[in-house]
Design a protein around this motif. Structure first.
Motif, PDB file in Angstrom:
ATOM      1  N   ALA A 247       0.836  -1.209   0.000  1.00  0.00           N
ATOM      2  CA  ALA A 247       0.000   0.000   0.000  1.00  0.00           C
ATOM      3  C   ALA A 247       0.866   1.253   0.000  1.00  0.00           C
ATOM      4  N   GLU A 248       1.887   1.267   0.833  1.00  0.00           N
ATOM      5  CA  GLU A 248       2.767   2.436   0.912  1.00  0.00           C
ATOM      6  C   GLU A 248       3.558   2.633  -0.379  1.00  0.00           C
ATOM      7  N   GLN A 249       3.940   1.537  -1.035  1.00  0.00           N
ATOM      8  CA  GLN A 249       4.713   1.642  -2.267  1.00  0.00           C
ATOM      9  C   GLN A 249       3.913   2.233  -3.418  1.00  0.00           C
ATOM     10  N   VAL A 250       2.592   2.145  -3.341  1.00  0.00           N
ATOM     11  CA  VAL A 250       1.773   2.706  -4.419  1.00  0.00           C
ATOM     12  C   VAL A 250       1.012   3.956  -3.956  1.00  0.00           C
TER      13      VAL A 250
ATOM     14  N   HIS B  54      -6.515   0.704   5.221  1.00  0.00           N
ATOM     15  CA  HIS B  54      -7.947   0.642   4.928  1.00  0.00           C
ATOM     16  C   HIS B  54      -8.260   1.344   3.598  1.00  0.00           C
ATOM     17  N   SER B  55      -7.654   2.503   3.388  1.00  0.00           N
ATOM     18  CA  SER B  55      -7.890   3.248   2.150  1.00  0.00           C
ATOM     19  C   SER B  55      -7.430   2.456   0.939  1.00  0.00           C
ATOM     20  N   PHE B  56      -6.267   1.809   1.062  1.00  0.00           N
ATOM     21  CA  PHE B  56      -5.757   0.993  -0.041  1.00  0.00           C
ATOM     22  C   PHE B  56      -6.683  -0.184  -0.325  1.00  0.00           C
ATOM     23  N   SER B  57      -7.091  -0.878   0.716  1.00  0.00           N
ATOM     24  CA  SER B  57      -7.957  -2.047   0.541  1.00  0.00           C
ATOM     25  C   SER B  57      -9.286  -1.662  -0.095  1.00  0.00           C
ATOM     26  N   GLN B  58      -9.847  -0.543   0.337  1.00  0.00           N
ATOM     27  CA  GLN B  58     -11.123  -0.083  -0.213  1.00  0.00           C
ATOM     28  C   GLN B  58     -10.953   0.307  -1.686  1.00  0.00           C
ATOM     29  N   TRP B  59      -9.886   1.033  -1.983  1.00  0.00           N
ATOM     30  CA  TRP B  59      -9.604   1.455  -3.375  1.00  0.00           C
ATOM     31  C   TRP B  59      -9.386   0.241  -4.268  1.00  0.00           C
ATOM     32  N   PHE B  60      -8.591  -0.721  -3.801  1.00  0.00           N
ATOM     33  CA  PHE B  60      -8.291  -1.900  -4.613  1.00  0.00           C
ATOM     34  C   PHE B  60      -9.575  -2.696  -4.893  1.00  0.00           C
ATOM     35  N   LYS B  61     -10.443  -2.830  -3.878  1.00  0.00           N
ATOM     36  CA  LYS B  61     -11.690  -3.573  -4.062  1.00  0.00           C
ATOM     37  C   LYS B  61     -12.592  -2.881  -5.079  1.00  0.00           C
TER      38      LYS B  61
ATOM     39  N   GLN C 176     -11.573  -1.221  -7.605  1.00  0.00           N
ATOM     40  CA  GLN C 176     -10.985  -1.415  -8.934  1.00  0.00           C
ATOM     41  C   GLN C 176     -11.133  -2.846  -9.427  1.00  0.00           C
ATOM     42  N   GLU C 177     -10.920  -3.834  -8.544  1.00  0.00           N
ATOM     43  CA  GLU C 177     -10.841  -5.239  -8.951  1.00  0.00           C
ATOM     44  C   GLU C 177     -11.995  -6.111  -8.468  1.00  0.00           C
ATOM     45  N   GLY C 178     -12.836  -5.561  -7.596  1.00  0.00           N
ATOM     46  CA  GLY C 178     -13.977  -6.336  -7.112  1.00  0.00           C
ATOM     47  C   GLY C 178     -13.659  -7.236  -5.936  1.00  0.00           C
ATOM     48  N   LEU C 179     -12.378  -7.293  -5.523  1.00  0.00           N
ATOM     49  CA  LEU C 179     -11.948  -8.125  -4.390  1.00  0.00           C
ATOM     50  C   LEU C 179     -10.967  -7.337  -3.536  1.00  0.00           C
ATOM     51  N   PRO C 180     -10.941  -7.557  -2.211  1.00  0.00           N
ATOM     52  CA  PRO C 180      -9.899  -6.960  -1.383  1.00  0.00           C
ATOM     53  C   PRO C 180      -8.533  -7.507  -1.816  1.00  0.00           C
ATOM     54  N   PRO C 181      -7.441  -6.782  -1.568  1.00  0.00           N
ATOM     55  CA  PRO C 181      -6.120  -7.232  -2.033  1.00  0.00           C
ATOM     56  C   PRO C 181      -5.709  -8.604  -1.505  1.00  0.00           C
ATOM     57  N   THR C 182      -6.042  -8.925  -0.247  1.00  0.00           N
ATOM     58  CA  THR C 182      -5.660 -10.237   0.298  1.00  0.00           C
ATOM     59  C   THR C 182      -6.378 -11.365  -0.437  1.00  0.00           C
ATOM     60  N   VAL C 183      -7.660 -11.168  -0.714  1.00  0.00           N
ATOM     61  CA  VAL C 183      -8.440 -12.189  -1.416  1.00  0.00           C
ATOM     62  C   VAL C 183      -7.985 -12.296  -2.871  1.00  0.00           C
ATOM     63  N   TRP C 184      -7.709 -11.143  -3.486  1.00  0.00           N
ATOM     64  CA  TRP C 184      -7.232 -11.146  -4.881  1.00  0.00           C
ATOM     65  C   TRP C 184      -5.913 -11.910  -4.994  1.00  0.00           C
ATOM     66  N   ARG C 185      -5.008 -11.672  -4.032  1.00  0.00           N
ATOM     67  CA  ARG C 185      -3.709 -12.369  -4.044  1.00  0.00           C
ATOM     68  C   ARG C 185      -3.907 -13.881  -3.950  1.00  0.00           C
ATOM     69  N   LYS C 186      -4.779 -14.321  -3.048  1.00  0.00           N
ATOM     70  CA  LYS C 186      -5.036 -15.754  -2.902  1.00  0.00           C
ATOM     71  C   LYS C 186      -5.626 -16.346  -4.171  1.00  0.00           C
ATOM     72  N   SER C 187      -6.536 -15.592  -4.804  1.00  0.00           N
ATOM     73  CA  SER C 187      -7.160 -16.095  -6.032  1.00  0.00           C
ATOM     74  C   SER C 187      -6.133 -16.257  -7.147  1.00  0.00           C
ATOM     75  N   GLN C 188      -5.174 -15.345  -7.203  1.00  0.00           N
ATOM     76  CA  GLN C 188      -4.130 -15.439  -8.224  1.00  0.00           C
ATOM     77  C   GLN C 188      -3.252 -16.655  -7.988  1.00  0.00           C
ATOM     78  N   ARG C 189      -2.915 -16.912  -6.757  1.00  0.00           N
ATOM     79  CA  ARG C 189      -2.055 -18.044  -6.442  1.00  0.00           C
ATOM     80  C   ARG C 189      -2.771 -19.366  -6.664  1.00  0.00           C
ATOM     81  N   LEU C 190      -4.074 -19.403  -6.345  1.00  0.00           N
ATOM     82  CA  LEU C 190      -4.849 -20.608  -6.613  1.00  0.00           C
ATOM     83  C   LEU C 190      -4.944 -20.849  -8.112  1.00  0.00           C
ATOM     84  N   GLN C 191      -5.135 -19.777  -8.866  1.00  0.00           N
ATOM     85  CA  GLN C 191      -5.246 -19.896 -10.314  1.00  0.00           C
ATOM     86  C   GLN C 191      -3.939 -20.394 -10.924  1.00  0.00           C
TER      87      GLN C 191
END
Length: 276
Positions: A237-240, A246-253, A255-270
């Protein structure tokens, strides 16, 4: 047009006292990019070239180069090119590029890449040289594919006018500083425009406002860090440019429809399922 595609390409370095001993011409279409330094390109007229500048020289056009400083070139000579290759060359110049196949009305085409895009193009070009030097089972297919990649890169990222180049410098700054708040007034001053003119030219070139472009760059960087590193979400979050998780997580969701933690897990599962 020949049946077999023949490509000669290399990176050449010359001292400041280098010059072509007289004008020369060849039957190939030449693409030369200045990777470092400054030089003079001369045909029926003269044009100064520096790092990031590209000239596409039609076949049989008499020309010469002369160094002004120590200079490094990347050169591609296209012989027997395919219709698709020449279609891309023609698209690079649009209606302003005449005679890419040679003839009395031939003229060179000048393009320019921003500093970041020049560096990206050089990495692609060096990879092409490494590939070309290896044994290839499908030589012609590889040659055609790589030329298409390189020409498409130029088509997407090069500019033909100085005004465009000043705006790409501002875009480079945005891409390099996604963690910072960027003010339109500073970008406009960097590009030498009023704020209104800068916004107009930027949107014409990139299809989005400078603020939207920054958000796109932040999202690309965040997604790369999430999928390719094990960095903590707060650190990402700080790097971007977000100093509240909280602001980063809300913004990312948003944009992508998922919180960053969930999005990361989905990418790794995929990616994991792709490897199974």
């Amino acid at each position: 047009m020949q049946d077999e595609l023949d490509i000669r390409s290399f990176i050449g370095t010359h001292d400041a006292d280098f010059y072509d001993d007289g004008f020369h011409r060849h039957s190939a279409v030449e693409i030369s990019i200045v990777l470092e330094g400054r030089c003079l390109f001369e045909w029926s007229r003269r044009s100064w070239m520096e790092a990031g500048h590209i000239v596409i020289i039609p076949s049989d056009l008499s020309h010469r180069f002369e160094a002004v400083t120590n200079v490094r070139f990347g050169v591609i000579l296209l012989q027997g090119v395919t219709a698709r290759t020449m279609e891309l060359v023609a698209k690079l110049g649009g209606s302003g590029f005449t005679g890419y196949g040679g003839g009395a009305d031939s003229s060179p085409l000048f393009l320019a890449l921003s500093r970041l895009d020049k560096e990206r193009f050089e990495r692609l070009f060096r990879e092409w040289l490494r590939m070309k030097a290896s044994f290839l089972k499908e030589k012609q297919a590889n040659y055609s594919a790589w030329m298409e990649v390189l020409l498409l890169f130029l088509l997407e990222h090069s500019q033909q006018d100085l005004q465009g180049m000043t705006v790409t410098k501002a875009a480079d700054y945005i891409r390099e500083n996604v963690q910072e708040s960027v003010h339109i007034s500073d970008l406009a001053e960097m590009a030498g425009f009023t704020e209104a003119a800068f916004r107009r030219v930027f949107e014409q070139m990139y299809g989005v406002s400078p603020k939207q472009y920054q958000q796109q760059c932040r999202l690309q960087e965040a997604k790369w860090l999430l999928s390719s590193t094990d960095k903590d979400i707060r650190e990402i979050a700080e790097q971007v440019g977000f100093f509240r998780l909280h602001s980063f997580s809300q913004w990312f969701k948003e944009q992508e429809g998922l919180p960053p933690t969930v999005w990361r897990k989905s990418q790794r599962l995929q990616h994991g399922s792709m490897l199974d």
